[in-house]
Motif scaffolding. Structure first.
Motif, PDB file in Angstrom:
ATOM      1  N   MET A   1       0.839  -1.211   0.000  1.00 41.97           N
ATOM      2  CA  MET A   1       0.000   0.000   0.000  1.00 41.97           C
ATOM      3  C   MET A   1       0.868   1.253   0.000  1.00 41.97           C
ATOM      4  N   SER A   2       0.511   2.228  -0.778  1.00 40.43           N
ATOM      5  CA  SER A   2       1.166   3.524  -0.649  1.00 40.43           C
ATOM      6  C   SER A   2       0.145   4.626  -0.938  1.00 40.43           C
ATOM      7  N   LYS A   3       0.439   5.791  -0.420  1.00 40.23           N
ATOM      8  CA  LYS A   3      -0.528   6.889  -0.499  1.00 40.23           C
ATOM      9  C   LYS A   3       0.141   8.193  -0.917  1.00 40.23           C
ATOM     10  N   VAL A   4      -0.628   9.017  -1.639  1.00 42.85           N
ATOM     11  CA  VAL A   4      -0.241  10.405  -1.857  1.00 42.85           C
ATOM     12  C   VAL A   4      -1.089  11.245  -0.917  1.00 42.85           C
ATOM     13  N   VAL A   5      -0.450  12.206  -0.259  1.00 40.76           N
ATOM     14  CA  VAL A   5      -1.214  13.073   0.638  1.00 40.76           C
ATOM     15  C   VAL A   5      -1.058  14.521   0.196  1.00 40.76           C
ATOM     16  N   LYS A   6      -2.178  15.181   0.032  1.00 44.42           N
ATOM     17  CA  LYS A   6      -2.146  16.599  -0.354  1.00 44.42           C
ATOM     18  C   LYS A   6      -2.672  17.420   0.815  1.00 44.42           C
ATOM     19  N   PHE A   7      -1.949  18.474   1.160  1.00 44.60           N
ATOM     20  CA  PHE A   7      -2.404  19.332   2.260  1.00 44.60           C
ATOM     21  C   PHE A   7      -2.737  20.720   1.726  1.00 44.60           C
ATOM     22  N   GLY A   8      -3.916  21.199   2.042  1.00 51.05           N
ATOM     23  CA  GLY A   8      -4.372  22.506   1.585  1.00 51.05           C
ATOM     24  C   GLY A   8      -3.712  23.635   2.378  1.00 51.05           C
ATOM     25  N   GLY A   9      -3.971  24.866   1.942  1.00 50.75           N
ATOM     26  CA  GLY A   9      -3.328  26.033   2.527  1.00 50.75           C
ATOM     27  C   GLY A   9      -3.591  26.218   4.011  1.00 50.75           C
ATOM     28  N   SER A  10      -4.817  25.912   4.456  1.00 53.07           N
ATOM     29  CA  SER A  10      -5.108  26.125   5.879  1.00 53.07           C
ATOM     30  C   SER A  10      -4.389  25.070   6.723  1.00 53.07           C
ATOM     31  N   SER A  11      -4.064  23.920   6.124  1.00 51.38           N
ATOM     32  CA  SER A  11      -3.327  22.870   6.845  1.00 51.38           C
ATOM     33  C   SER A  11      -1.851  23.218   7.004  1.00 51.38           C
ATOM     34  N   LEU A  12      -1.391  24.241   6.259  1.00 53.42           N
ATOM     35  CA  LEU A  12       0.034  24.606   6.292  1.00 53.42           C
ATOM     36  C   LEU A  12       0.194  26.113   6.503  1.00 53.42           C
ATOM     37  N   ALA A  13      -0.757  26.696   7.230  1.00 57.08           N
ATOM     38  CA  ALA A  13      -0.765  28.156   7.362  1.00 57.08           C
ATOM     39  C   ALA A  13       0.295  28.679   8.322  1.00 57.08           C
ATOM     40  N   ASP A  14       0.681  27.864   9.316  1.00 63.47           N
ATOM     41  CA  ASP A  14       1.721  28.289  10.264  1.00 63.47           C
ATOM     42  C   ASP A  14       2.415  27.060  10.862  1.00 63.47           C
ATOM     43  N   ALA A  15       3.371  27.307  11.768  1.00 60.90           N
ATOM     44  CA  ALA A  15       4.175  26.201  12.307  1.00 60.90           C
ATOM     45  C   ALA A  15       3.306  25.175  13.048  1.00 60.90           C
ATOM     46  N   LYS A  16       2.269  25.666  13.730  1.00 62.18           N
ATOM     47  CA  LYS A  16       1.394  24.750  14.478  1.00 62.18           C
ATOM     48  C   LYS A  16       0.751  23.749  13.513  1.00 62.18           C
ATOM     49  N   PHE A  18       1.924  22.967  10.509  1.00 63.44           N
ATOM     50  CA  PHE A  18       3.001  22.115   9.969  1.00 63.44           C
ATOM     51  C   PHE A  18       3.242  20.915  10.896  1.00 63.44           C
ATOM     52  N   ARG A  19       3.184  21.171  12.196  1.00 66.22           N
ATOM     53  CA  ARG A  19       3.425  20.069  13.145  1.00 66.22           C
ATOM     54  C   ARG A  19       2.342  19.009  13.026  1.00 66.22           C
ATOM     55  N   LYS A  20       1.097  19.471  12.891  1.00 67.40           N
ATOM     56  CA  LYS A  20      -0.004  18.496  12.730  1.00 67.40           C
ATOM     57  C   LYS A  20       0.218  17.668  11.470  1.00 67.40           C
ATOM     58  N   VAL A  21       0.635  18.372  10.395  1.00 65.89           N
ATOM     59  CA  VAL A  21       0.847  17.697   9.111  1.00 65.89           C
ATOM     60  C   VAL A  21       1.951  16.644   9.242  1.00 65.89           C
ATOM     61  N   ALA A  22       3.047  17.022   9.900  1.00 67.00           N
ATOM     62  CA  ALA A  22       4.162  16.074  10.068  1.00 67.00           C
ATOM     63  C   ALA A  22       3.712  14.875  10.895  1.00 67.00           C
ATOM     64  N   ASP A  23       2.914  15.118  11.943  1.00 59.25           N
ATOM     65  CA  ASP A  23       2.426  14.000  12.768  1.00 59.25           C
ATOM     66  C   ASP A  23       1.608  13.035  11.915  1.00 59.25           C
ATOM     67  N   ILE A  24       0.756  13.615  11.056  1.00 52.38           N
ATOM     68  CA  ILE A  24      -0.089  12.776  10.199  1.00 52.38           C
ATOM     69  C   ILE A  24       0.783  11.937   9.265  1.00 52.38           C
ATOM     70  N   ILE A  25       1.770  12.577   8.652  1.00 51.27           N
ATOM     71  CA  ILE A  25       2.614  11.862   7.678  1.00 51.27           C
ATOM     72  C   ILE A  25       3.454  10.788   8.380  1.00 51.27           C
ATOM     73  N   HIS A  26       4.046  11.147   9.502  1.00 49.45           N
ATOM     74  CA  HIS A  26       4.907  10.178  10.181  1.00 49.45           C
ATOM     75  C   HIS A  26       4.108   9.033  10.824  1.00 49.45           C
ATOM     76  N   ALA A  27       2.820   9.259  11.038  1.00 52.32           N
ATOM     77  CA  ALA A  27       2.006   8.208  11.671  1.00 52.32           C
ATOM     78  C   ALA A  27       1.763   7.037  10.722  1.00 52.32           C
ATOM     79  N   ASP A  28       2.029   7.213   9.443  1.00 54.42           N
ATOM     80  CA  ASP A  28       1.719   6.144   8.495  1.00 54.42           C
ATOM     81  C   ASP A  28       2.811   6.083   7.412  1.00 54.42           C
TER      82      ASP A  28
END
Ligand code: ASP
Length: 440
Positions: A1-16, A18-28
Motif C-alpha cells: 500500500m502507498s498513499k499520496v497526501v495533499k495538504f491545503g493552505g489552511s493545513s500549512l498556514a503556520d508552524a502549528k 506544519f506540526r499536525k501535518v508532520a504527525d499525520i505523515i509520520h504516523a503512516d
C-alpha cells in the motif's frame, strides 16, 4: 500500500499546522508522496500567500515598486514558519532569485507558483523528504494545456527512484521552461496527477473539514456528512457548486481507479469522505447522497409550431448559442417548445444581439428570456431503480408551496434536477433534506 497526501493552505498556514501535518505523515509509512499548497489563512481576515504573491508581483513588475519592501510580508511568513519549527533552513538565495524574476516581469503564474515552491522546500526539510520541483515533473504543452502523457511518464520515472518526496502543487512548466499554474485551488489537481503517476492505492486530500456534507451547512443546520460518494455523484454535485475539491481533481485518479479520501488535518481521527469508482461503491445509507444547487440561471424559452418536424431546428438554435459563447446547461423540450437553461452571466452584454439573431435564424412564434431561476440537483446512486424518488422530491416541494419550473432526470437515474424561483432556493433544499435524510 502507498498513499499520496495533499495538504491545503489552511493545513500549512503556520508552524502549528506544519506540526499536525508532520504527525499525520509520520504516523503512516505508506504516506510517501506529499503535495503542499501555499500557506493559507491563519484567521478569517488573513491573506493567503498566493494572493500576497499576485499583489507583490503587480507592485514590482507593473508598478515598479521596490521588491525587498513589497516582498517583506511574504518573507516574514516563511521565515516565521522556519524559525517556529526550529529549522536551520535559509531561503535568502531563493528570495533573491524570486526578486530577480519579479523585476524581469517573468509572469504572474511564476509569481503565484512560488507560494507552493517555497512551502514545498520548507516541508521537505521539516519531514526529511526529498524535494522535487514541479517544474521538473509536471508539464504543459505549447498551448498551455496540461500534458498528461509526458507528465505521467516523467513524474512516474522520477518517483520510481524517490521513495519519499514533497512535490509542490499548483504549477508545472511549459516546453520552454516557463512556469504555468493550474486554475485557483489547483494543488488538488497536482495531488491527483502525482497519485496516478506513482500508482498509489489512495489519494488523501487533507483540508479543514471532515469531508463532504449532504447539504450546504449555511442552509441546512448541522447536515449529515457523506461517508462514501462515487466519482459520478461528485461530478453532479460539484458541477452544482459544492466545492471542497477542485473540479478537475478527480479526473487523473478516476482513470486509474484510485479512490480519494477527503480528511481533516484538525480532526485526523474523523473518517472523512471516501470518493470511489461506482463499481467499488457500497449501497448508500439513504436514497440520496447529496443535494446541491446554484442560483442565477435564465431560461431562453422558444415556441414554434411543428418544431419537432422542422429539420435542423435544434442545430440552428444551438449554433446561434455557440456563436455567442453560451453553454446550455439543460434543454428540456416539448413538441412545439424548447427551453434552454443557461447561466445568466453568459447573457451579459449580449441579450439584444442574441435575441435579434435567434429571431432571424430560428423564427420562433414566441420567444422570451426568463431570469431568476435556481437549479437544485438531488443526487444519489441509491435512487437507481428505486420507485418514488421523484414523487418524494415533488411532494416535499409542493407541501412547501414551491412551484417547480423545470424538471430534468438523466437516464442514468443518478440525479433529478429541478428549476425553481431563486427566492425559494434555501427553503427547497431544506425540505428535500428533511424528506430524504431526516425522515429515512
Ligand atoms: N495556492 C493556490 C490557490 O490559492 C493553489 C491551491 O491552494 O491549491 O489557489
Amino acid at each position: 500500500m502507498s498513499k499520496v497526501v495533499k495538504f491545503g493552505g489552511s493545513s500549512l498556514a503556520d508552524a502549528k499546522q506544519f506540526r499536525k501535518v508532520a504527525d499525520i505523515i509520520h504516523a503512516d509509512p505508506e504516506r510517501k508522496y506529499v503535495v503542499p499548497s501555499a500557506p493559507g489563512k491563519r484567521f478569517k481576515e488573513d491573506t493567503k500567500v498566493t494572493d500576497m504573491l499576485y499583489r507583490c508581483y503587480d507592485e514590482v513588475a507593473v508598478q515598479g515598486k521596490d521588491f525587498t519592501e513589497a516582498f517583506a510580508p511574504i518573507r516574514e511568513r516563511y521565515n516565521g514558519i522556519i524559525s517556529d519549527l526550529g529549522l536551520t533552513l535559509n531561503l535568502d538565495e531563493e528570495f533573491a532569485k524570486i526578486g530577480e524574476n519579479f523585476k524581469a516581469a517573468v509572469g504572474s503564474d511564476y509569481a503565484a507558483s512560488r507560494g507552493e515552491y517555497l512551502n514545498g522546500i520548507v516541508l521537505a526539510n521539516y519531514l526529511g523528504f526529498e524535494f522535487i520541483d514541479a517544474a521538473r515533473a509536471i508539464f504543459f504543452d505549447n498551448k498551455g494545456n496540461f500534458d498528461a502523457d509526458t507528465t505521467d511518464a516523467c513524474l512516474g520515472a522520477l518517483l520510481d527512484k524517490t521513495p519519499k518526496a514533497v512535490i509542490p502543487g499548483f504549477y508545472g512548466a511549459m516546453p520552454d521552461g516557463t512556469i504555468k499554474t493550474f486554475s485557483r485551488g489547483g494543488s488538488d489537481f497536482t495531488g491527483s496527477v502525482v497519485a496516478k503517476a506513482a500508482k498509489v492505492d489512495l489519494y488523501e486530500n487533507w483540508t479543514d473539514v471532515s469531508g463532504f456534507l449532504v447539504a450546504d451547512p449555511r442552509i441546512v443546520e448541522n447536515p449529515e456528512g457523506i461517508s462514501v460518494i462515487t466519482y459520478s455523484e461528485l461530478r453532479e454535485l460539484s458541477y452544482m457548486g459544492a466545492g471542497v475539491l477542485h473540479e478537475d481533481a478527480i479526473f487523473p485518479v478516476r482513470s486509474a481507479n484510485i479512490p480519494i479520501n477527503i480528511k481533516n488535518t484538525n480532526a485526523p481521527q474523523d473518517a472523512g469522505t471516501l470518493i470511489v469508482p461506482t463499481s467499488h461503491a457500497p449501497a448508500s445509507e439513504h436514497v440520496i447522497t447529496g443535494i446541491a444547487g446554484k442560483k442565477n440561471f435564465s431560461v431562453i424559452s422558444i415556441e414554434k409550431d411543428r418544431m419537432n418536424s422542422n429539420k435542423g431546428f435544434l442545430r440552428k438554435l444551438l449554433q446561434v448559442l455557440e456563436n455567442h459563447d453560451i453553454f446550455p446547461e439543460h434543454m428540456p423540450t416539448g413538441i412545439d417548445t424548447v427551453s434552454v437553461v443557461v447561466n445568466s452571466s453568459e447573457l451579459d452584454g449580449q441579450r439584444e444581439k442574441l435575441t435579434e439573431r435567434l429571431v432571424e435564424v430560428v423564427k420562433p412564434d414566441h420567444f422570451e428570456i426568463i431570469d431568476g431561476l435556481a437549479l437544485i440537483a438531488v443526487v444519489g446512486r441509491g435512487m437507481r431503480s428505486v420507485k418514488g424518488t421523484a414523487t418524494r422530491v415533488f411532494a416535499a416541494l409542493s407541501h412547501a408551496n414551491i412551484n417547480i419550473r423545470m424538471i430534468d432526470q438523466g437516464s442514468s437515474e443518478l440525479n433529478i434536477i429541478i428549476g425553481i424561483n431563486a427566492g425559494d432556493f434555501d427553503k427547497a433544499i431544506k425540505v428535500i433534506y428533511d424528506m430524504f435524510i431526516l425522515s429515512e
